[in-house]
Write a protein that holds these residues in place. Structure first.
Motif, PDB file in Angstrom:
ATOM      1  N   PHE A 169     -16.378 -41.575 -43.623  1.00  0.00           N
ATOM      2  CA  PHE A 169     -17.307 -42.690 -44.117  1.00  0.00           C
ATOM      3  C   PHE A 169     -16.933 -43.331 -45.212  1.00  0.00           C
ATOM      4  CE2 PHE A 169     -21.886 -44.282 -44.344  1.00  0.00           C
ATOM      5  CZ  PHE A 169     -21.829 -45.176 -43.546  1.00  0.00           C
ATOM      6  N   TYR A 170     -16.608 -42.493 -46.224  1.00  0.00           N
ATOM      7  CA  TYR A 170     -16.459 -42.985 -47.779  1.00  0.00           C
ATOM      8  C   TYR A 170     -15.275 -43.843 -47.798  1.00  0.00           C
ATOM      9  CZ  TYR A 170     -20.126 -41.035 -50.576  1.00  0.00           C
ATOM     10  OH  TYR A 170     -21.456 -40.868 -51.339  1.00  0.00           O
ATOM     11  N   ASP A 171     -14.030 -43.448 -47.128  1.00  0.00           N
ATOM     12  CA  ASP A 171     -12.668 -43.823 -47.134  1.00  0.00           C
ATOM     13  C   ASP A 171     -12.662 -45.260 -46.435  1.00  0.00           C
ATOM     14  OD1 ASP A 171     -12.046 -41.903 -48.729  1.00  0.00           O
ATOM     15  OD2 ASP A 171     -11.039 -40.691 -47.127  1.00  0.00           O
ATOM     16  N   ASN A 172     -13.397 -45.307 -45.153  1.00  0.00           N
ATOM     17  CA  ASN A 172     -13.363 -46.388 -44.321  1.00  0.00           C
ATOM     18  C   ASN A 172     -14.287 -47.544 -44.379  1.00  0.00           C
ATOM     19  OD1 ASN A 172     -10.969 -45.676 -42.490  1.00  0.00           O
ATOM     20  ND2 ASN A 172     -11.749 -43.738 -42.811  1.00  0.00           N
ATOM     21  N   TYR A 173     -15.535 -46.940 -45.045  1.00  0.00           N
ATOM     22  CA  TYR A 173     -16.911 -48.061 -45.165  1.00  0.00           C
ATOM     23  C   TYR A 173     -17.184 -48.136 -46.457  1.00  0.00           C
ATOM     24  CZ  TYR A 173     -20.978 -50.396 -43.883  1.00  0.00           C
ATOM     25  OH  TYR A 173     -21.987 -51.101 -43.864  1.00  0.00           O
ATOM     26  N   ILE A 174     -17.663 -46.938 -47.127  1.00  0.00           N
ATOM     27  CA  ILE A 174     -18.208 -47.115 -48.389  1.00  0.00           C
ATOM     28  C   ILE A 174     -17.682 -47.572 -49.567  1.00  0.00           C
ATOM     29  CG2 ILE A 174     -19.616 -45.797 -49.860  1.00  0.00           C
ATOM     30  CD1 ILE A 174     -21.094 -45.889 -47.485  1.00  0.00           C
ATOM     31  N   ILE A 175     -16.578 -47.069 -49.593  1.00  0.00           N
ATOM     32  CA  ILE A 175     -15.687 -47.627 -50.987  1.00  0.00           C
ATOM     33  C   ILE A 175     -15.319 -49.063 -50.745  1.00  0.00           C
ATOM     34  CG2 ILE A 175     -13.572 -46.892 -51.894  1.00  0.00           C
ATOM     35  CD1 ILE A 175     -14.188 -44.298 -51.851  1.00  0.00           C
ATOM     36  N   PRO A 176     -14.737 -49.399 -49.331  1.00  0.00           N
ATOM     37  CA  PRO A 176     -14.282 -50.737 -49.319  1.00  0.00           C
ATOM     38  C   PRO A 176     -15.470 -51.676 -49.330  1.00  0.00           C
ATOM     39  CG  PRO A 176     -13.475 -49.373 -47.342  1.00  0.00           C
ATOM     40  CD  PRO A 176     -14.199 -48.515 -48.283  1.00  0.00           C
ATOM     41  N   LEU A 177     -16.566 -51.410 -49.009  1.00  0.00           N
ATOM     42  CA  LEU A 177     -17.784 -52.190 -49.108  1.00  0.00           C
ATOM     43  C   LEU A 177     -18.271 -52.424 -50.566  1.00  0.00           C
ATOM     44  CD1 LEU A 177     -20.341 -53.540 -47.959  1.00  0.00           C
ATOM     45  CD2 LEU A 177     -21.562 -51.371 -47.907  1.00  0.00           C
ATOM     46  N   ALA A 178     -17.979 -51.257 -51.374  1.00  0.00           N
ATOM     47  CA  ALA A 178     -18.326 -51.232 -52.955  1.00  0.00           C
ATOM     48  C   ALA A 178     -17.408 -52.202 -53.512  1.00  0.00           C
ATOM     49  CB  ALA A 178     -18.224 -49.822 -53.448  1.00  0.00           C
ATOM     50  N   LYS A 179     -16.205 -51.973 -52.903  1.00  0.00           N
ATOM     51  CA  LYS A 179     -15.012 -52.991 -53.665  1.00  0.00           C
ATOM     52  C   LYS A 179     -15.523 -54.355 -53.304  1.00  0.00           C
ATOM     53  CE  LYS A 179     -11.332 -49.704 -53.779  1.00  0.00           C
ATOM     54  NZ  LYS A 179     -10.038 -49.264 -53.068  1.00  0.00           N
ATOM     55  N   LYS A 180     -15.854 -54.704 -52.096  1.00  0.00           N
ATOM     56  CA  LYS A 180     -16.340 -56.223 -51.584  1.00  0.00           C
ATOM     57  C   LYS A 180     -17.290 -56.602 -52.502  1.00  0.00           C
ATOM     58  CE  LYS A 180     -14.666 -56.456 -46.997  1.00  0.00           C
ATOM     59  NZ  LYS A 180     -15.130 -56.792 -45.380  1.00  0.00           N
ATOM     60  N   LEU A 181     -18.305 -55.673 -52.695  1.00  0.00           N
ATOM     61  CA  LEU A 181     -19.571 -55.998 -53.352  1.00  0.00           C
ATOM     62  C   LEU A 181     -19.072 -56.453 -55.116  1.00  0.00           C
ATOM     63  CD1 LEU A 181     -21.963 -53.505 -52.811  1.00  0.00           C
ATOM     64  CD2 LEU A 181     -22.075 -55.705 -52.083  1.00  0.00           C
ATOM     65  N   LYS A 182     -17.800 -55.921 -55.449  1.00  0.00           N
ATOM     66  CA  LYS A 182     -17.460 -56.179 -56.918  1.00  0.00           C
ATOM     67  C   LYS A 182     -16.630 -57.574 -56.637  1.00  0.00           C
ATOM     68  CE  LYS A 182     -14.285 -54.375 -60.200  1.00  0.00           C
ATOM     69  NZ  LYS A 182     -13.437 -53.211 -60.821  1.00  0.00           N
ATOM     70  N   ASP A 183     -15.894 -57.699 -55.837  1.00  0.00           N
ATOM     71  CA  ASP A 183     -15.171 -58.872 -55.491  1.00  0.00           C
ATOM     72  C   ASP A 183     -15.931 -59.915 -55.354  1.00  0.00           C
ATOM     73  OD1 ASP A 183     -12.785 -57.272 -55.461  1.00  0.00           O
ATOM     74  OD2 ASP A 183     -12.591 -57.193 -53.386  1.00  0.00           O
ATOM     75  N   CYS A 184     -17.201 -60.120 -54.827  1.00  0.00           N
ATOM     76  CA  CYS A 184     -17.751 -61.344 -54.581  1.00  0.00           C
ATOM     77  C   CYS A 184     -18.355 -61.798 -55.812  1.00  0.00           C
ATOM     78  CB  CYS A 184     -19.015 -60.903 -53.611  1.00  0.00           C
ATOM     79  SG  CYS A 184     -20.320 -60.068 -54.126  1.00  0.00           S
ATOM     80  N   GLY A 185     -18.614 -60.922 -56.926  1.00  0.00           N
ATOM     81  CA  GLY A 185     -18.813 -61.290 -58.311  1.00  0.00           C
ATOM     82  C   GLY A 185     -20.400 -61.664 -58.417  1.00  0.00           C
ATOM     83  N   VAL A 186     -21.116 -61.295 -57.501  1.00  0.00           N
ATOM     84  CA  VAL A 186     -22.644 -61.350 -57.480  1.00  0.00           C
ATOM     85  C   VAL A 186     -23.407 -60.443 -58.467  1.00  0.00           C
ATOM     86  CG1 VAL A 186     -24.678 -61.489 -56.367  1.00  0.00           C
ATOM     87  CG2 VAL A 186     -22.752 -62.424 -55.445  1.00  0.00           C
TER      88      VAL A 186
END
Length: 253
Positions: A169-186
């Motif tokens: 779950f961390y490798d395939n959802y949580i960490i990718p999601l956290a990276k997206k939150l960072k990438d969106c810049g909000v």
């Protein structure tokens, strides 16, 4: 506020297997999520919330847009539906690809996608917070699923895959999601905190998770195992009583 309203305590997949009325109503798609939206929307339409509606939307066009955002946001928490996941990934690529700058349309799309990812993060926020917060809610989820297993509403003992499942779950959802939150810049620097906590929790779970699962099982068995044995004992007693020719039944919850 409305996410998981009236949640039945088992997964959508289990509701479908049980031929639950709710699953039939929503044609086996995002069952709990659609139920939450319908209940909340019905409540919002009550005359008691007329003033709130006036604040949320001033006309039919704004009402339509609000409902669309509401539905998209809650549906975004159904992370196990492959079709919805594919649609969200494609929309993310479209919204944040450097090749696509579509003026107002692009701005609206980005806003919608960001809102969806915010509620996704909120849904699993315990995984991106301090270790003790993660453990508190991980334990509660385990107990909920173990109770469902003991009551016959879950085929597989959740403890069998819990350790590796959390890593996946961390490798395939949580960490990718956290990276997206960072990438969106909000979120600014806060996004670094989400990703850091997720990475640290993942590492600590890898080191300690197996012993934690053993402890979770022991405590859950003490809490739910005795109740299950009592139900089984009552069932056996009833069966013995019924052997004398009397008519009776026992329905376990």
């Amino acid at each position: 506020m409305i996410h998981d309203v009236d949640h039945p305590g088992v997964s959508n997949a289990q509701l479908v297997k049980e031929f639950d009325d709710m699953a039939a109503l929503y044609e086996n798609k995002s069952v709990a999520e659609q139920n939450s939206v319908d209940l909340a929307w019905g409540l919002l339409m009550d005359t008691a919330y007329t003033d709130l509606r006036r604040v949320l939307f001033a006309n039919d066009e704004e009402k339509k847009r609000f409902r669309q955002l509401l539905v998209n946001s809650v549906m975004a928490t159904d992370i196990f539906d492959p079709d919805l996941k594919q649609v969200r990934n494609k929309r993310w690529e479209r919204a944040f690809s450097e090749k696509h700058e579509i003026a107002q349309e692009g701005s609206d799309l980005k806003a919608t996608i960001v809102i969806e990812h915010i509620i996704q993060a909120a849904d699993v926020s315990h995984t991106m917070q301090h270790w003790h917060v993660y453990q508190k809610w991980n334990r509660r989820l385990f107990n909920e699923m173990y109770k469902a297993y003991k009551s016959g509403r879950l085929e597989r003992n959740p403890s069998e895959g819990w350790y590796k499942g959390e890593l996946w779950f961390y490798d395939n959802y949580i960490i990718p999601l956290a990276k997206k939150l960072k990438d969106c810049g909000v979120f600014g620097v806060s996004s670094d905190e989400f990703l850091n906590y997720a990475s640290m929790n993942r590492s600590e779970w890898e080191a300690k998770g197996e012993s934690i699962v053993a402890e979770l099982v022991q405590r859950a068995e003490e809490r739910y195992g005795k109740k299950t044995k009592q139900l089984q004992g009552d069932s056996n007693d009833m069966s013995a009583d019924n052997n004398d020719g009397s008519i009776g039944s026992l329905t376990a919850g």
